[in-house]
Design an enzyme around this catalytic site. Structure first.
Site, PDB file in Angstrom:
ATOM      1  N   HIS A  73      31.238  40.014  39.658  1.00 48.04           N
ATOM      2  CA  HIS A  73      30.807  40.665  40.901  1.00 48.04           C
ATOM      3  C   HIS A  73      29.757  41.751  40.666  1.00 48.04           C
ATOM      4  O   HIS A  73      29.154  42.243  41.615  1.00 48.04           O
ATOM      5  CB  HIS A  73      32.008  41.233  41.662  1.00 48.04           C
ATOM      6  CG  HIS A  73      32.568  42.501  41.089  1.00 48.04           C
ATOM      7  ND1 HIS A  73      33.689  42.530  40.290  1.00 48.04           N
ATOM      8  CD2 HIS A  73      32.165  43.788  41.208  1.00 48.04           C
ATOM      9  CE1 HIS A  73      33.958  43.778  39.949  1.00 48.04           C
ATOM     10  NE2 HIS A  73      33.038  44.564  40.495  1.00 48.04           N
ATOM     11  N   ASP A 127      36.551  36.243  38.352  1.00 48.09           N
ATOM     12  CA  ASP A 127      35.596  37.367  38.317  1.00 48.09           C
ATOM     13  C   ASP A 127      35.289  37.727  36.864  1.00 48.09           C
ATOM     14  O   ASP A 127      35.765  38.729  36.319  1.00 48.09           O
ATOM     15  CB  ASP A 127      36.188  38.558  39.061  1.00 48.09           C
ATOM     16  CG  ASP A 127      35.184  39.679  39.254  1.00 48.09           C
ATOM     17  OD1 ASP A 127      33.982  39.444  39.023  1.00 48.09           O
ATOM     18  OD2 ASP A 127      35.605  40.793  39.636  1.00 48.09           O
ATOM     19  N   SER A 139      33.934  48.940  37.137  1.00 47.49           N
ATOM     20  CA  SER A 139      33.971  47.495  37.329  1.00 47.49           C
ATOM     21  C   SER A 139      33.354  46.801  36.130  1.00 47.49           C
ATOM     22  O   SER A 139      32.303  47.214  35.622  1.00 47.49           O
ATOM     23  CB  SER A 139      33.198  47.109  38.599  1.00 47.49           C
ATOM     24  OG  SER A 139      33.885  47.548  39.740  1.00 47.49           O
TER      25      SER A 139
END
Length: 877
Positions: A678, A728, A827
């Protein structure tokens, strides 16, 4: 009842459990009566030759001590009184000079320390003993200067009582000799002079008597028949002195138990000196022990002093030698031990230090001088005990190599971390006001041990050994690093240019940290405007470090608290202290604590060369070469530099070359990086948009191990969909030849991959998340870490329902007061766990969650073990 007794009753009567007026009055009388017929502690009731009962003392018991007036102020002391190890002069209202340290009542009870008296003394009015309350000694005192000295003691019932002191207790005298330097030894105890049986009496015992009486440096043991002494008690036999005791009471001995003294002889002495009767008799007067005092000579039938003109340590050396006092000899001036009386015997004494007696030194004729008693010379002969210091190898005792005495041997001190505050403490202990550190190798190198290292003084210590330091003998130095010092008695030209005290805070060791200075009674920071390595060099020099120095900016070691004292420091690099670099008014700045300056001292950063084969890469995966402590993602803490060497950052390129942090990532090899899919959702998967930074710690401060590498290829898992959080995961190939993209070092190493379908909840422990993400206030500039527990998948299944799949891990704290979680900036970053054997494995990739550190909302991580075959097929690892 007298007024004094009435006051005593008011003060003491309110505390019946501690002491009462009746107990003080009655017990005091009772104890005085009882102790006249029972032996005091430590001293048996004396026997007589011939045996006979000792006649009772007939004087009435003395009255209670009146509550005295508040004591007068003590006379001001000269700066020399600050010398550590130099005992303060006796309180002027204690026992008279010569016996100032009596600490036993006249019936033999040992005195309590003034600091040990019960709490009612603290509540008494501005009591007359206000200056004594809390003192760590138990010497008899008379606070008003009028009555007899007295002290508190503990009675047989455990209560506190008081008693008068007999200042003559333990005194000695010589009786029956032809002059004051010889005679039978008599000792005063329990109000009566007694003698000593001559069994085993030798010159060492005799020398202690002569020292105590200050009658020369050597005693010759003699004997006297008891038949000529009359009726006199015998106190001791078999006295066993070493010869250096200050008082006969300190020698080992046997309490006389009666019977027949061998040969019926009493101990006697002749006090002389070590090197023949042509030398004058010398004594030291006015000191706190027999090892120091005003020098007095016996000449032409009287005692007199020595003028301090040209008086130095060489003269003191001769005096100590003549008195048979070993140790460090030091000269004192200006009647330091008080003014004498009688004639000034000598002036202009100029010994070389090798003479056996002051008589052999060049000097004025006897009685010729131009001095008064304000110039009386003194000496101290400090015994060689552990911790004694000296300066050796210089032109005098004021300069040289710093040496410390320990376990019978002199050794040096290493200069690691040596500061001017350390120099100040050393010089002050040696009796000087000021000093400075001499250059390296200024004095001849020592060949003995190096006793101390990493000494750090605050400047308030009175003794050098009160400073913090390593254990005796622990060091990493050579004699080329021995501390050398030059001390000075005073004068503006020799003042220490200490500037402001400086310290380093929140570094990984004592040689680095945020710079803080102590100004106007408060520690504060320095703004990093214009902060360079030259400024850092001055800070490190002031702190005693000699290696390369590196400046750190932008609160590299965390933000400080309190004021920002200094801004726009401008050092050339040659200054001795920070104070020499400050040109702007203290407290004037335009900064925040996010700009706090820091330094790294003794910096020897060096990159390692790159690795070139897969075998070597796999052998080093998961190794943390630098990890010793744990600070903050949310609820996290600052990491150690290089503590997570596989942590890298994915950055968005910009036209200005200052690409901002986009995501975290994990280094798998020299050329491959693991992150979240992502991370490329917004800016696409064009390699021109991204760069990867390895070896980073502070995002705004370039560092030696830091390297930014271009992106050659981006591989997003083919099952990933932007509208979903499943699959992901992504891989990034760095630019560079095969396996030579990012250069490995202690700060740049790859992480290990898990086994396929490995379940980390069963095989892993000690899990951490790392990154530069949201800290609860803002994005962190320094790499953060946080310990995090792996949770059973049911917690995330209940919270996130069908959004949580089998290709995900659930981790985090569920309780609000334990807010540890990864956030936006993290992230793609790693969730690392330690396997048995100390290898670290990347089990998770930070993926998603509800908010940051929200109660009952654990973080969700891509399960790397589910994608191991895909990772290996892409990377060929």
């Amino acid at each position: 009842m007298t007024l004094a007794r009435f006051v005593l009753a008011l003060v003491l009567g309110a505390l019946p459990e501690v002491v009462s007026f009746d107990s003080v009055l009655n017990d005091s009388l009772h104890h005085r009566h009882r102790h006249r017929h029972s032996p005091p502690p430590g001293l048996q009731y004396p026997y007589y030759l011939p045996t006979q009962q000792r006649p009772p003392r007939t004087r009435p018991p003395p009255p209670l001590p009146r509550f005295p007036r508040p004591p007068r102020a003590l006379p001001a002391q000269r700066p020399h009184a600050l010398q550590a190890g130099h005992t303060p002069r006796p309180h002027p209202w204690g026992c008279p000079a010569g016996e100032p340290w009596v600490s036993v009542t006249d019936f033999g009870a040992p005195c309590l320390q003034w600091a040990e008296v019960p709490p009612f003394l603290e509540r008494s009015p501005p009591a007359s003993w206000a200056q004594l309350r809390g003192q760590r000694h138990n010497f008899c005192r008379s606070p008003d200067g009028a009555g007899r000295p007295w002290c508190f003691y503990g009675d047989a019932r455990g209560k506190v009582d008081w008693g008068y002191c007999d200042c003559r207790h333990g005194s000695v005298r010589l009786r029956g000799g032809k002059n004051e330097f010889e005679g039978t030894v008599e000792v005063y105890a329990s109000g009566v002079w007694g003698t000593v049986c001559s069994s085993h009496w030798d010159d060492s015992d005799a020398s202690v008597i002569c020292h105590q009486l200050q009658l020369g440096g050597k005693g010759i043991a003699k004997q006297t028949p008891f038949s000529g002494l009359g009726l006199i008690p015998i106190y001791w036999s078999n006295v066993r002195c070493q010869g250096d005791e200050e008082n006969i009471l300190l020698c080992e001995k046997d309490i006389w138990q009666g019977g027949v003294c061998p040969q019926k002889m009493a101990a006697a002495v002749t006090c002389s000196f070590s090197h023949g009767p042509t030398f004058p008799i010398i004594r030291l007067v006015g000191g706190s022990s027999v090892h120091e005092g005003r020098v007095e000579l016996y000449h032409a039938g009287q005692w007199g002093t020595v003028c301090d003109d040209q008086w130095d340590d060489a003269d003191a050396e001769v005096i100590c030698r003549q008195l048979s006092l070993s140790g460090i000899a030091k000269a004192w001036h200006q009647a330091y031990f008080g003014e004498g009386s009688g004639p000034v015997m000598l002036d202009e004494v100029r010994c070389t230090g090798n003479e056996l007696s002051i008589e052999q030194c060049p000097k004025s004729s006897w009685g010729e001088h131009n001095c008064g008693h304000k110039e009386d010379a003194g000496v101290s002969c400090t015994p060689l005990t552990d911790g004694v210091i000296r300066l050796a190898g210089g032109k005098g005792s004021h300069e040289g190599r710093l040496e410390v005495y320990y376990r019978g041997q002199w050794g040096t001190v290493c200069d690691d971390g040596w500061t001017e505050l350390n120099t100040y403490v050393v010089c002050r202990q040696l009796g000087f006001k000021f000093g400075k550190q001499a250059s390296a190798n200024h004095f001849e190198e020592s060949t003995g041990p190096i006793w101390l290292d990493d000494v750090s003084c605050s400047g308030k210590e009175t003794r050098f050994l009160q400073c913090s330091r390593r254990q005796w003998g622990r060091h990493d130095c050579s004699h080329r690093e021995d501390v050398s010092i030059a001390c000075y008695p005073g004068g503006e030209g020799h003042r220490l240019s200490l500037g402001f005290p400086v310290r380093l805070m929140d570094g990984e060791n004592k040689k680095e940290g945020r710079v803080e200075v102590f100004i106007n009674g408060q520690w504060g920071t320095i703004c990093d405007d214009g902060w360079t390595d030259k400024d850092a060099a001055v800070i490190c020099r002031q702190l005693g470090y000699k290696g390369p120095a590196r400046a750190r900016t932008m609160a590299y070691f965390g933000e400080g608290k309190g004021p920002i004292h200094v801004d726009n420091v401008r050092c050339t690099g040659n200054e001795r202290s920070l104070a020499d670099c400050i040109k702007q008014d203290i407290g004037r700045h335009n900064c925040r604590h996010s700009e706090d300056a820091g330094v790294i001292c003794d910096y020897f950063g060096k990159k390692a060369s790159g690795n070139s084969n897969k075998e070597s890469l796999s052998s080093v995966c998961g190794l943390r070469l630098l990890h010793r402590r744990q600070k903050r993602i949310i609820g996290g803490k600052n990491s150690l530099r290089g503590g997570w060497p596989w942590q890298v950052s994915l950055r968005l390129k910009s036209s200005h070359g200052d690409g901002r942090l986009l995501c975290g990532a994990t280094l798998l090899s020299s050329c491959w990086v693991l992150t979240a899919a992502h991370c490329f959702k917004r800016y696409g998967n064009s390699t021109r948009n991204y760069a990867v930074r390895v070896g980073d710690y502070h995002t705004l401060v370039p560092e030696e191990f830091e390297e930014e590498v271009g992106v050659q290829q981006i591989v997003i898992h083919r099952e990933y969909r932007p509208d979903s959080s499943d699959y992901d995961i992504a891989l990034v190939r760095l630019q560079g030849p095969e396996e030579q993209c990012a250069r490995f070092s202690s700060h740049v190493l790859p992480a290990c991959l898990p086994l396929w379908r490995e379940r980390p909840q069963k095989t892993a422990s000690n899990c951490y998340i790392t990154g530069w993400g949201d800290t609860g206030r803002a994005y962190s500039r320094t790499l953060q870490q946080a310990a995090i527990p792996l949770l059973p998948k049911r917690f995330c299944e209940e919270r996130y329902k069908g959004x949580f799949t089998g290709r995900m891990l659930c981790a985090g704290n569920l309780h609000e007061h334990k807010r540890v979680d990864s956030c936006q900036g993290d992230s793609g970053g790693p969730l690392m766990c330690e396997r048995p054997g100390e290898s670290w494995v990347v089990y998770g990739v930070t993926s998603w969650g509800y908010g940051c550190g929200v109660k009952d909302s654990p973080g969700v991580y891509t399960k790397v073990s589910a994608f191991v075959p895909w990772i290996k097929s892409v990377t060929k690892l």
